[in-house]
Design a protein around this motif. Sequence first.
Motif, PDB file in Angstrom:
ATOM      1  N   TYR A   1      -9.886   2.293  -6.301  1.00 11.11           N
ATOM      2  CA  TYR A   1      -9.728   1.184  -7.373  1.00 11.11           C
ATOM      3  C   TYR A   1      -9.107  -0.141  -6.667  1.00 11.11           C
ATOM      4  O   TYR A   1      -9.326  -1.295  -7.234  1.00 11.11           O
ATOM      5  CB  TYR A   1      -8.532   1.806  -8.557  1.00 11.11           C
ATOM      6  N   TYR A   2      -8.194   0.107  -5.679  1.00  9.19           N
ATOM      7  CA  TYR A   2      -7.371  -0.853  -4.981  1.00  9.19           C
ATOM      8  C   TYR A   2      -8.181  -1.559  -4.283  1.00  9.19           C
ATOM      9  O   TYR A   2      -8.564  -3.033  -4.154  1.00  9.19           O
ATOM     10  CB  TYR A   2      -6.484  -0.457  -4.351  1.00  9.19           C
TER      11      TYR A   2
ATOM     12  N   ASP B   1       2.749   2.719  -2.308  1.00 15.77           N
ATOM     13  CA  ASP B   1       2.527   3.373  -3.318  1.00 15.77           C
ATOM     14  C   ASP B   1       1.296   4.029  -3.341  1.00 15.77           C
ATOM     15  O   ASP B   1       1.472   5.561  -3.676  1.00 15.77           O
ATOM     16  CB  ASP B   1       2.404   2.424  -4.616  1.00 15.77           C
ATOM     17  N   ILE B   2       0.262   3.831  -2.829  1.00 15.50           N
ATOM     18  CA  ILE B   2      -1.059   4.534  -2.711  1.00 15.50           C
ATOM     19  C   ILE B   2      -0.883   5.654  -1.697  1.00 15.50           C
ATOM     20  O   ILE B   2      -1.494   6.856  -1.990  1.00 15.50           O
ATOM     21  CB  ILE B   2      -2.381   3.662  -2.062  1.00 15.50           C
TER      22      ILE B   2
ATOM     23  N   ILE C   1      -8.748   7.684  -4.380  1.00 16.01           N
ATOM     24  CA  ILE C   1      -7.335   7.386  -4.928  1.00 16.01           C
ATOM     25  C   ILE C   1      -7.457   5.873  -4.451  1.00 16.01           C
ATOM     26  O   ILE C   1      -7.020   4.790  -5.540  1.00 16.01           O
ATOM     27  CB  ILE C   1      -6.201   8.180  -4.362  1.00 16.01           C
ATOM     28  N   PRO C   2      -7.596   5.438  -3.447  1.00 16.19           N
ATOM     29  CA  PRO C   2      -7.636   4.171  -3.119  1.00 16.19           C
ATOM     30  C   PRO C   2      -8.715   3.152  -3.508  1.00 16.19           C
ATOM     31  O   PRO C   2      -8.800   1.850  -3.063  1.00 16.19           O
ATOM     32  CB  PRO C   2      -7.321   4.133  -1.516  1.00 16.19           C
TER      33      PRO C   2
ATOM     34  N   ARG D   1       1.153   8.300  -3.433  1.00 16.79           N
ATOM     35  CA  ARG D   1       0.428   9.115  -4.215  1.00 16.79           C
ATOM     36  C   ARG D   1      -0.434  10.091  -3.764  1.00 16.79           C
ATOM     37  O   ARG D   1      -0.600  11.329  -4.262  1.00 16.79           O
ATOM     38  CB  ARG D   1      -0.501   8.265  -5.243  1.00 16.79           C
ATOM     39  N   CYS D   2      -1.230   9.614  -2.379  1.00 17.20           N
ATOM     40  CA  CYS D   2      -2.104  10.694  -1.775  1.00 17.20           C
ATOM     41  C   CYS D   2      -1.139  11.931  -1.169  1.00 17.20           C
ATOM     42  O   CYS D   2      -1.478  13.056  -1.270  1.00 17.20           O
ATOM     43  CB  CYS D   2      -2.445  10.095  -0.654  1.00 17.20           C
TER      44      CYS D   2
ATOM     45  N   TRP E   1       0.846  -1.213  -0.055  1.00 14.95           N
ATOM     46  CA  TRP E   1       0.043   0.049   0.083  1.00 14.95           C
ATOM     47  C   TRP E   1       0.904   1.129   0.133  1.00 14.95           C
ATOM     48  O   TRP E   1       0.366   2.496  -0.015  1.00 14.95           O
ATOM     49  CB  TRP E   1      -0.994  -0.017   1.234  1.00 14.95           C
TER      50      TRP E   1
END
Length: 126
Positions: A70-71, A34-35, A67-68, A38-39, A32
Amino acid sequence: MWAARFKCKKAILPINYLGLPLGARPCALSFWKDIIRRCETRLASWKKKFLNKGNRLVLIKSVLSSIPIYYMSIIKMPIGVAHAMEKLQWNFFWGDGLEKRKFHSVDWASIWKSKRGGGALVWGAS
C-alpha cells in the motif's frame, strides 16, 4: 474559519491520512519505521517453531510481502528499508533463534522466483 464552518479538525504536518504520513520525508528511515514495526509484530504472533519451511514461505510471500505494498503504491521505498524488510523475512524463514552459522540447501534468490521461473520447491510448499 473554514475548518470551524465545515466542522473539520485542524492539524500541523506531518499527519496520518489513510495510514500514510503526509508531510513527512519518505526517504527517511523514520517514515518507514511503522511498517517495519508492523511486520515485526506480525512475525512475533506466528509460532515459527510449529511451521515447516513451506508454510513459512507461504506466510512470507502472502502476508509479509503485502504489508508495504500500500505504501509502495504511492511512495518509492528506499533501498535500505527494502534490505531491512528482506532481512526480517530471511530471519523468519531460515532462523531458528540460535546464533550459529548454517548452510542452506537452497539460496534465497531462488526461493523468491516462481516455480515456473525455476524457483525452488521448498518442503511442504505446493
